[in-house]
Design an enzyme around this catalytic site. Structure first.
Site, PDB file in Angstrom:
ATOM      1  N   LYS A  20      36.472  25.362  37.211  1.00 22.30           N
ATOM      2  CA  LYS A  20      37.546  25.960  37.732  1.00 22.30           C
ATOM      3  C   LYS A  20      37.582  26.325  39.470  1.00 22.30           C
ATOM      4  O   LYS A  20      37.725  25.965  40.591  1.00 22.30           O
ATOM      5  CB  LYS A  20      38.549  26.842  37.030  1.00 22.30           C
ATOM      6  CG  LYS A  20      39.917  27.429  37.524  1.00 22.30           C
ATOM      7  CD  LYS A  20      40.451  28.738  36.436  1.00 22.30           C
ATOM      8  CE  LYS A  20      39.684  30.453  36.988  1.00 22.30           C
ATOM      9  NZ  LYS A  20      39.956  30.464  38.129  1.00 22.30           N
ATOM     10  N   ASN A  21      36.413  27.718  39.371  1.00 19.19           N
ATOM     11  CA  ASN A  21      36.758  28.203  40.558  1.00 19.19           C
ATOM     12  C   ASN A  21      35.544  27.884  41.695  1.00 19.19           C
ATOM     13  O   ASN A  21      35.582  27.679  42.837  1.00 19.19           O
ATOM     14  CB  ASN A  21      35.813  30.106  40.552  1.00 19.19           C
ATOM     15  CG  ASN A  21      36.657  30.984  39.752  1.00 19.19           C
ATOM     16  OD1 ASN A  21      38.229  30.236  39.871  1.00 19.19           O
ATOM     17  ND2 ASN A  21      35.902  31.457  39.176  1.00 19.19           N
ATOM     18  N   CYS A  52      45.055  37.235  39.016  1.00 17.75           N
ATOM     19  CA  CYS A  52      44.551  38.351  37.775  1.00 17.75           C
ATOM     20  C   CYS A  52      44.728  39.825  38.338  1.00 17.75           C
ATOM     21  O   CYS A  52      43.684  39.727  39.238  1.00 17.75           O
ATOM     22  CB  CYS A  52      43.690  38.080  37.093  1.00 17.75           C
ATOM     23  SG  CYS A  52      43.471  36.755  35.578  1.00 17.75           S
ATOM     24  N   ARG A  81      42.510  44.036  45.083  1.00 20.51           N
ATOM     25  CA  ARG A  81      42.113  42.757  45.446  1.00 20.51           C
ATOM     26  C   ARG A  81      42.354  42.123  46.832  1.00 20.51           C
ATOM     27  O   ARG A  81      43.240  41.653  47.069  1.00 20.51           O
ATOM     28  CB  ARG A  81      42.744  42.017  44.904  1.00 20.51           C
ATOM     29  CG  ARG A  81      41.891  41.839  43.262  1.00 20.51           C
ATOM     30  CD  ARG A  81      42.017  40.245  42.176  1.00 20.51           C
ATOM     31  NE  ARG A  81      41.019  39.906  42.158  1.00 20.51           N
ATOM     32  CZ  ARG A  81      41.313  37.956  41.538  1.00 20.51           C
ATOM     33  NH1 ARG A  81      42.171  38.136  40.624  1.00 20.51           N
ATOM     34  NH2 ARG A  81      40.399  36.914  41.523  1.00 20.51           N
ATOM     35  N   ARG A 109      45.477  28.869  32.491  1.00 17.37           N
ATOM     36  CA  ARG A 109      44.930  28.595  33.817  1.00 17.37           C
ATOM     37  C   ARG A 109      44.024  28.553  33.779  1.00 17.37           C
ATOM     38  O   ARG A 109      43.159  27.786  35.277  1.00 17.37           O
ATOM     39  CB  ARG A 109      45.026  30.029  34.512  1.00 17.37           C
ATOM     40  CG  ARG A 109      46.473  30.301  34.448  1.00 17.37           C
ATOM     41  CD  ARG A 109      46.776  31.849  35.849  1.00 17.37           C
ATOM     42  NE  ARG A 109      46.147  31.562  36.909  1.00 17.37           N
ATOM     43  CZ  ARG A 109      45.577  32.663  37.214  1.00 17.37           C
ATOM     44  NH1 ARG A 109      45.926  34.420  36.745  1.00 17.37           N
ATOM     45  NH2 ARG A 109      44.711  32.742  38.045  1.00 17.37           N
TER      46      ARG A 109
HETATM   47  C1  UD1 Z   1      36.341  35.181  42.515  1.00 19.29           C
HETATM   48  C2  UD1 Z   1      36.648  34.513  40.981  1.00 19.29           C
HETATM   49  C3  UD1 Z   1      37.167  35.577  40.067  1.00 19.29           C
HETATM   50  C4  UD1 Z   1      36.059  36.351  40.054  1.00 19.29           C
HETATM   51  C5  UD1 Z   1      35.570  36.854  41.355  1.00 19.29           C
HETATM   52  C6  UD1 Z   1      33.956  38.141  41.297  1.00 19.29           C
HETATM   53  C7  UD1 Z   1      37.709  32.688  42.177  1.00 19.29           C
HETATM   54  C8  UD1 Z   1      39.798  31.918  42.615  1.00 19.29           C
HETATM   55  N1  UD1 Z   1      38.058  33.451  41.715  1.00 19.29           N
HETATM   56  O1  UD1 Z   1      37.631  36.550  42.792  1.00 19.29           O
HETATM   57  O2  UD1 Z   1      37.593  34.998  38.916  1.00 19.29           O
HETATM   58  O3  UD1 Z   1      36.210  37.399  38.793  1.00 19.29           O
HETATM   59  O4  UD1 Z   1      34.990  36.006  42.530  1.00 19.29           O
HETATM   60  O5  UD1 Z   1      33.205  37.078  41.343  1.00 19.29           O
HETATM   61  O6  UD1 Z   1      36.983  32.086  42.404  1.00 19.29           O
HETATM   62  N2  UD1 Z   1      37.279  42.431  48.326  1.00 19.29           N
HETATM   63  C9  UD1 Z   1      37.454  43.095  49.226  1.00 19.29           C
HETATM   64  N3  UD1 Z   1      37.809  42.159  50.304  1.00 19.29           N
HETATM   65  C10 UD1 Z   1      37.556  41.313  50.602  1.00 19.29           C
HETATM   66  C11 UD1 Z   1      37.492  40.624  49.290  1.00 19.29           C
HETATM   67  C12 UD1 Z   1      36.877  41.039  47.961  1.00 19.29           C
HETATM   68  O7  UD1 Z   1      37.339  44.618  49.170  1.00 19.29           O
HETATM   69  O8  UD1 Z   1      38.692  40.874  51.449  1.00 19.29           O
HETATM   70  C13 UD1 Z   1      36.517  43.199  47.224  1.00 19.29           C
HETATM   71  C14 UD1 Z   1      37.103  42.564  45.427  1.00 19.29           C
HETATM   72  O9  UD1 Z   1      38.487  43.648  45.510  1.00 19.29           O
HETATM   73  C15 UD1 Z   1      36.648  42.688  44.264  1.00 19.29           C
HETATM   74  C16 UD1 Z   1      34.647  42.100  45.338  1.00 19.29           C
HETATM   75  O10 UD1 Z   1      35.113  42.592  46.389  1.00 19.29           O
HETATM   76  O11 UD1 Z   1      35.861  44.586  44.752  1.00 19.29           O
HETATM   77  C17 UD1 Z   1      35.046  40.730  45.097  1.00 19.29           C
HETATM   78  O12 UD1 Z   1      35.853  39.866  45.155  1.00 19.29           O
HETATM   79  P1  UD1 Z   1      35.508  38.574  45.492  1.00 19.29           P
HETATM   80  O13 UD1 Z   1      33.678  38.607  45.056  1.00 19.29           O
HETATM   81  O14 UD1 Z   1      36.328  38.168  47.230  1.00 19.29           O
HETATM   82  O15 UD1 Z   1      37.060  38.231  44.420  1.00 19.29           O
HETATM   83  P2  UD1 Z   1      37.660  37.164  44.515  1.00 19.29           P
HETATM   84  O16 UD1 Z   1      37.239  35.712  45.380  1.00 19.29           O
HETATM   85  O17 UD1 Z   1      39.043  37.363  44.572  1.00 19.29           O
END
Ligand code: UD1
Length: 429
Positions: free
Chosen positions: A21-22, A116, A121, A396
């Site tokens: 999915k991701n 979620c 986030r 989802r």
């Molecule tokens: C993606 C995945 C999700 C998975 C996560 C971690 C998708 C659609 N979702 O979510 O299923 O749980 O990776 O493997 O692919 N962060 C910041 N600032 C930013 C971006 C991230 O502070 O601009 C923090 C987040 O709050 C979190 C960490 O970095 O603590 C990792 O987040 P990230 O890897 O970006 O997760 P997602 O892309 O939201």
């Protein structure tokens, strides 16, 4: 609608894993960056994909699907670079349209991403990356607006490892003239998959899968065909289903190397794990041994597998500890497990789990996608009847979840009211 199940059957048999999915959620936006047709195969048939494709259609992308797994995408006639509808606000990956449209049209407006509710986030790292490429980036009334008439290569050091930011910057940089370097990049298999697709479309991206990704911007991207990698988290969920129900499951159509962190925890917990070319067999052995686990970016133990291992630890013969290092509010499902007799204490980002020999069925509510799937596993491993509501979360991300579980011998049904639940109870006995 809810899932209704009777626990106690060991899950036994073969299960075939769908596309990731991701990965697909990044690959489909990448495909709109060409003016030629891109054909994507092995796309999972899950609602997040439908939501994303609907939003892409609304801006003029031609999206056609034959069998719900093969998508033909053509982004030649995109009429606007603004993406906003009620549904796109509920998924996370809508943000990839920012990077894709910024790279291609130098402007994008996309509703703030949802997804979620597992922590705050933020998307500051995405915006920091776009700014490093010469764009302006701001949030106005719930819409992220990025603009970069003179988009160019840049140097980005991510403050934390972020899958979303790594992919988004990679998308925009693929068409930004000059050289881009992303340091402290995410190394997840789906980051590599998206880079591989972009390279097939003519991009010049090196180092995906390491923590330094180098991109040389190209003029344009062209059509191609591509197949999405298997879903690491779906596979891991069925591997843990075998452990939790003392079953014997052969998980097919996977890349075993992507499963290393998950396999090694199952082995530590006393399960038998055998690896084949494109499959892994897990035999659950009771009593499960407790272990300690900390969620980490790839190749560490994935945060998206944290609820599933917690259910297994809830049934282990001793004390296990989970440290959640990625998302701060990812233990909401613990109250539901407590209803089933689990002994779990959460303090901050740490859960201490004292395993119990049996859990009993209960009425459960899924708080998010992965926790929802984990609660279903808990119900299948518990004595008696359980129900899990809010199943939209689960749909989802898990293709044919109920059918695949039934194929392994689970007594589970999707019911819409008490009458259907009664009929199911009567049938199963
Ligand atoms: C993606 C995945 C999700 C998975 C996560 C971690 C998708 C659609 N979702 O979510 O299923 O749980 O990776 O493997 O692919 N962060 C910041 N600032 C930013 C971006 C991230 O502070 O601009 C923090 C987040 O709050 C979190 C960490 O970095 O603590 C990792 O987040 P990230 O890897 O970006 O997760 P997602 O892309 O939201």
């Amino acid at each position: 609608m809810q899932y209704y199940m009777k626990g106690g059957n060991p899950l036994v048999g073969d299960v075939y894993i769908s596309g990731a999915k991701n990965a697909a959620l990044g690959i489909l936006p990448a495909a709109i960056m060409a003016d030629e047709t891109v054909i994507i195969d092995n796309v999972p048939d899950v609602s997040d994909i439908h939501t994303l494709c609907d939003a892409m259609s609304e801006i003029g992308v031609l999206v056609a699907t034959g069998d719900n797994h093969t998508y033909t995408i053509n982004g030649a006639n995109i009429s606007k670079a603004r993406v906003d509808n009620e549904h796109i606000r509920h998924i996370r990956a809508g943000y990839y349209l920012l990077g894709a449209l910024l790279g291609k049209y130098h402007h994008a407006e996309v509703a703030l991403p949802g997804g979620c509710n597992i922590g705050s986030r933020p998307i500051d790292q995405h915006l920091k990356g776009f700014r490093a490429l010469g764009a302006t980036a701001e949030v106005q009334h719930g819409i992220v607006i990025v603009d970069g008439k003179n988009l160019h290569g840049g140097h980005v050091y991510l403050d934390m490892v972020s899958v979303g930011a790594t992919v988004n910057i990679m998308l925009a940089a693929a068409l930004a003239p000059g050289n881009t370097v992303i340091e402290n990049a995410a190394k997840e298999p789906h980051v590599v998959d998206i880079a591989n697709l972009l390279n097939r479309m003519g991009a010049n991206i090196r180092g995906a899968g390491t923590d330094i990704i180098k991109i040389r911007g190209v003029d344009h991207l062209h059509g191609t065909d591509y197949s999405v990698i298997p879903d690491q988290i779906e596979a891991g969920t069925y591997m843990f289903a075998a452990a939790i129900t003392q079953g014997d499951v052969m998980v097919h159509n996977i890349i075993p190397q992507h499963m290393d962190a998950i396999s090694s925890k199952l082995i530590e917990m006393g399960c038998e794990v055998s690896e084949f070319d494109e499959a892994i067999r897990v035999v659950g052995k009771f009593p499960l041994h407790p272990c300690n686990v900390k969620t980490l970016p790839y190749p560490g133990f994935p945060t998206d597998m944290q609820p599933q291992i917690c259910v297994a630890l809830a049934k282990a013969d001793g004390r296990g500890v989970i440290t959640e290092s990625i998302f701060e509010s990812r233990f909401k499902y613990v109250d539901e497990l407590t209803k089933m007799g689990a002994h779990i204490k959460v303090e901050g980002n740490v859960a201490v789990i004292d395993g119990v020999p049996r859990m009993t069925g209960a009425q459960l509510e899924a708080p998010d996608l992965r926790a929802g799937a984990a609660l279903v596993l808990a119900g299948l491993g518990a004595d008696g009847w359980s129900s899990v509501s809010n199943v939209d979360f689960i749909m989802r991300g898990y293709e044919n979840f109920i059918e695949k579980l039934k194929g392994l011998g689970a007594e589970i049904e999707c019911v819409s009211d008490e009458r259907e639940a009664r009929k199911f109870r009567f049938r199963v006995g």
